[in-house]
Design a protein around this motif. Sequence first.
Motif, PDB file in Angstrom:
ATOM      1  N   GLN A  99      39.650  44.155  33.382  1.00 49.15           N
ATOM      2  CA  GLN A  99      39.889  42.898  34.087  1.00 49.15           C
ATOM      3  C   GLN A  99      39.685  43.045  35.591  1.00 49.15           C
ATOM      4  OE1 GLN A  99      43.838  42.422  32.473  1.00 49.15           O
ATOM      5  NE2 GLN A  99      43.202  40.671  31.203  1.00 49.15           N
ATOM      6  N   LEU A 100      40.173  44.147  36.174  1.00 47.12           N
ATOM      7  CA  LEU A 100      39.988  44.347  37.608  1.00 47.12           C
ATOM      8  C   LEU A 100      38.510  44.610  37.919  1.00 47.12           C
ATOM      9  CD1 LEU A 100      41.550  44.296  40.253  1.00 47.12           C
ATOM     10  CD2 LEU A 100      41.774  46.779  40.086  1.00 47.12           C
ATOM     11  N   ALA A 101      37.841  45.325  37.035  1.00 44.36           N
ATOM     12  CA  ALA A 101      36.402  45.563  37.213  1.00 44.36           C
ATOM     13  C   ALA A 101      35.649  44.238  37.245  1.00 44.36           C
ATOM     14  CB  ALA A 101      35.871  46.455  36.093  1.00 44.36           C
ATOM     15  N   GLU A 102      35.963  43.351  36.329  1.00 44.44           N
ATOM     16  CA  GLU A 102      35.301  42.038  36.280  1.00 44.44           C
ATOM     17  C   GLU A 102      35.602  41.238  37.548  1.00 44.44           C
ATOM     18  OE1 GLU A 102      36.548  40.262  32.579  1.00 44.44           O
ATOM     19  OE2 GLU A 102      35.340  41.671  31.399  1.00 44.44           O
ATOM     20  N   LEU A 103      36.847  41.283  37.991  1.00 40.85           N
ATOM     21  CA  LEU A 103      37.218  40.590  39.224  1.00 40.85           C
ATOM     22  C   LEU A 103      36.413  41.122  40.408  1.00 40.85           C
ATOM     23  CD1 LEU A 103      39.107  38.639  40.775  1.00 40.85           C
ATOM     24  CD2 LEU A 103      40.725  40.545  40.966  1.00 40.85           C
ATOM     25  N   GLY A 104      36.229  42.443  40.447  1.00 38.42           N
ATOM     26  CA  GLY A 104      35.497  43.064  41.548  1.00 38.42           C
ATOM     27  C   GLY A 104      33.986  43.043  41.382  1.00 38.42           C
ATOM     28  N   GLY A 105      33.508  42.581  40.219  1.00 36.41           N
ATOM     29  CA  GLY A 105      32.069  42.495  40.002  1.00 36.41           C
ATOM     30  C   GLY A 105      31.407  43.821  39.665  1.00 36.41           C
ATOM     31  N   VAL A 106      32.176  44.724  39.042  1.00 34.07           N
ATOM     32  CA  VAL A 106      31.624  46.027  38.656  1.00 34.07           C
ATOM     33  C   VAL A 106      31.908  46.276  37.172  1.00 34.07           C
ATOM     34  CG1 VAL A 106      31.885  46.987  40.984  1.00 34.07           C
ATOM     35  CG2 VAL A 106      33.726  47.310  39.314  1.00 34.07           C
ATOM     36  N   THR A 123      48.119  47.683  38.517  1.00 29.70           N
ATOM     37  CA  THR A 123      49.338  47.565  37.718  1.00 29.70           C
ATOM     38  C   THR A 123      50.221  46.432  38.240  1.00 29.70           C
ATOM     39  OG1 THR A 123      49.266  49.920  37.195  1.00 29.70           O
ATOM     40  CG2 THR A 123      51.382  48.812  36.920  1.00 29.70           C
ATOM     41  N   ARG A 124      50.345  46.347  39.553  1.00 32.89           N
ATOM     42  CA  ARG A 124      51.146  45.262  40.155  1.00 32.89           C
ATOM     43  C   ARG A 124      50.623  43.893  39.742  1.00 32.89           C
ATOM     44  NH1 ARG A 124      51.207  41.643  44.215  1.00 32.89           N
ATOM     45  NH2 ARG A 124      49.132  42.193  44.953  1.00 32.89           N
ATOM     46  N   MET A 131      49.107  59.326  49.494  1.00 37.00           N
ATOM     47  CA  MET A 131      48.608  58.703  48.290  1.00 37.00           C
ATOM     48  C   MET A 131      47.125  58.377  48.515  1.00 37.00           C
ATOM     49  SD  MET A 131      49.771  55.090  46.480  1.00 37.00           S
ATOM     50  CE  MET A 131      51.442  55.594  46.234  1.00 37.00           C
ATOM     51  N   SER A 132      46.285  58.712  47.553  1.00 38.21           N
ATOM     52  CA  SER A 132      44.848  58.498  47.679  1.00 38.21           C
ATOM     53  C   SER A 132      44.476  57.036  47.438  1.00 38.21           C
ATOM     54  CB  SER A 132      44.104  59.376  46.675  1.00 38.21           C
ATOM     55  OG  SER A 132      44.291  58.884  45.357  1.00 38.21           O
ATOM     56  N   PHE A 133      43.252  56.702  47.818  1.00 37.28           N
ATOM     57  CA  PHE A 133      42.749  55.351  47.579  1.00 37.28           C
ATOM     58  C   PHE A 133      42.824  55.018  46.088  1.00 37.28           C
ATOM     59  CE2 PHE A 133      39.512  52.339  46.377  1.00 37.28           C
ATOM     60  CZ  PHE A 133      39.741  51.307  47.256  1.00 37.28           C
ATOM     61  N   GLY A 134      42.362  55.938  45.242  1.00 40.63           N
ATOM     62  CA  GLY A 134      42.374  55.692  43.800  1.00 40.63           C
ATOM     63  C   GLY A 134      43.772  55.438  43.263  1.00 40.63           C
ATOM     64  N   SER A 135      44.743  56.185  43.754  1.00 45.17           N
ATOM     65  CA  SER A 135      46.139  55.983  43.339  1.00 45.17           C
ATOM     66  C   SER A 135      46.641  54.613  43.769  1.00 45.17           C
ATOM     67  CB  SER A 135      47.038  57.059  43.940  1.00 45.17           C
ATOM     68  OG  SER A 135      46.680  58.326  43.470  1.00 45.17           O
ATOM     69  N   GLY A 177      44.103  38.081  44.398  1.00 46.62           N
ATOM     70  CA  GLY A 177      45.473  38.334  44.825  1.00 46.62           C
ATOM     71  C   GLY A 177      45.781  39.778  45.169  1.00 46.62           C
ATOM     72  N   ALA A 178      44.766  40.633  45.203  1.00 48.83           N
ATOM     73  CA  ALA A 178      45.011  42.038  45.542  1.00 48.83           C
ATOM     74  C   ALA A 178      45.323  42.183  47.026  1.00 48.83           C
ATOM     75  CB  ALA A 178      43.794  42.887  45.171  1.00 48.83           C
ATOM     76  N   ASP A 179      46.171  43.110  47.321  1.00 50.33           N
ATOM     77  CA  ASP A 179      46.520  43.430  48.701  1.00 50.33           C
ATOM     78  C   ASP A 179      45.541  44.499  49.186  1.00 50.33           C
ATOM     79  OD1 ASP A 179      47.639  44.124  51.135  1.00 50.33           O
ATOM     80  OD2 ASP A 179      49.674  44.432  50.340  1.00 50.33           O
ATOM     81  N   VAL A 180      44.393  44.064  49.663  1.00 50.44           N
ATOM     82  CA  VAL A 180      43.339  44.985  50.091  1.00 50.44           C
ATOM     83  C   VAL A 180      43.792  45.785  51.303  1.00 50.44           C
ATOM     84  CG1 VAL A 180      40.961  45.147  50.925  1.00 50.44           C
ATOM     85  CG2 VAL A 180      41.504  43.645  49.014  1.00 50.44           C
ATOM     86  N   TRP A 181      44.627  45.206  52.122  1.00 55.75           N
ATOM     87  CA  TRP A 181      45.176  45.939  53.265  1.00 55.75           C
ATOM     88  C   TRP A 181      45.905  47.185  52.769  1.00 55.75           C
ATOM     89  CZ3 TRP A 181      44.460  46.838  57.998  1.00 55.75           C
ATOM     90  CH2 TRP A 181      45.461  47.353  58.807  1.00 55.75           C
ATOM     91  N   PHE A 182      46.673  47.051  51.690  1.00 53.71           N
ATOM     92  CA  PHE A 182      47.366  48.195  51.096  1.00 53.71           C
ATOM     93  C   PHE A 182      46.354  49.217  50.584  1.00 53.71           C
ATOM     94  CE2 PHE A 182      48.874  50.044  47.033  1.00 53.71           C
ATOM     95  CZ  PHE A 182      49.812  50.928  47.553  1.00 53.71           C
TER      96      PHE A 182
END
Length: 135
Positions: A20-27, A12-13, A1-5, A54-59
């Motif tokens: 919303q995720l873009a805003e959270l990440g500052g992009v 989605t999780r 599974m790629s990084f983008g996937s 709350g993202a699982d960056v390790w994943f």
Amino acid sequence: MSFGSRLRQERTRLGLTQQQLAELGGVKRLSQHLYEQDVRVPDTTYLMRLIGGGADVWFLISGTRSGSSNGETLPRSVYVSAFRAVDELARDADGQPLPLAERERLFDFLLTLLQNESSSASLNDIKSRLSALVA
């Protein structure tokens, strides 16, 4: 599974839209879209901001959920350091990031080297190893 996937799966999780995720990440949303399509790879600042949401960056980095046991012997800090080294050093002569597939191969190869040698490699050790690979 790629990084983008994995990034799409994590978004989605969390129940977030790309905006919303873009805003959270500052992009911008377009950057988020490009990350999810594996056209671009985010920097560590983006990933650190996702942790706060709350993202699982390790994943996202390794493909393994935090806390899961799959026999990996390297500590999380080595994976993060390897990601940072690839992000910083895997560039062409013009300073542009290498294509995503090449960076992923470098990351996997670097981790394999580190797993076979030492589980306590520092960021400087990892950068040194990666510099030798991309030179």
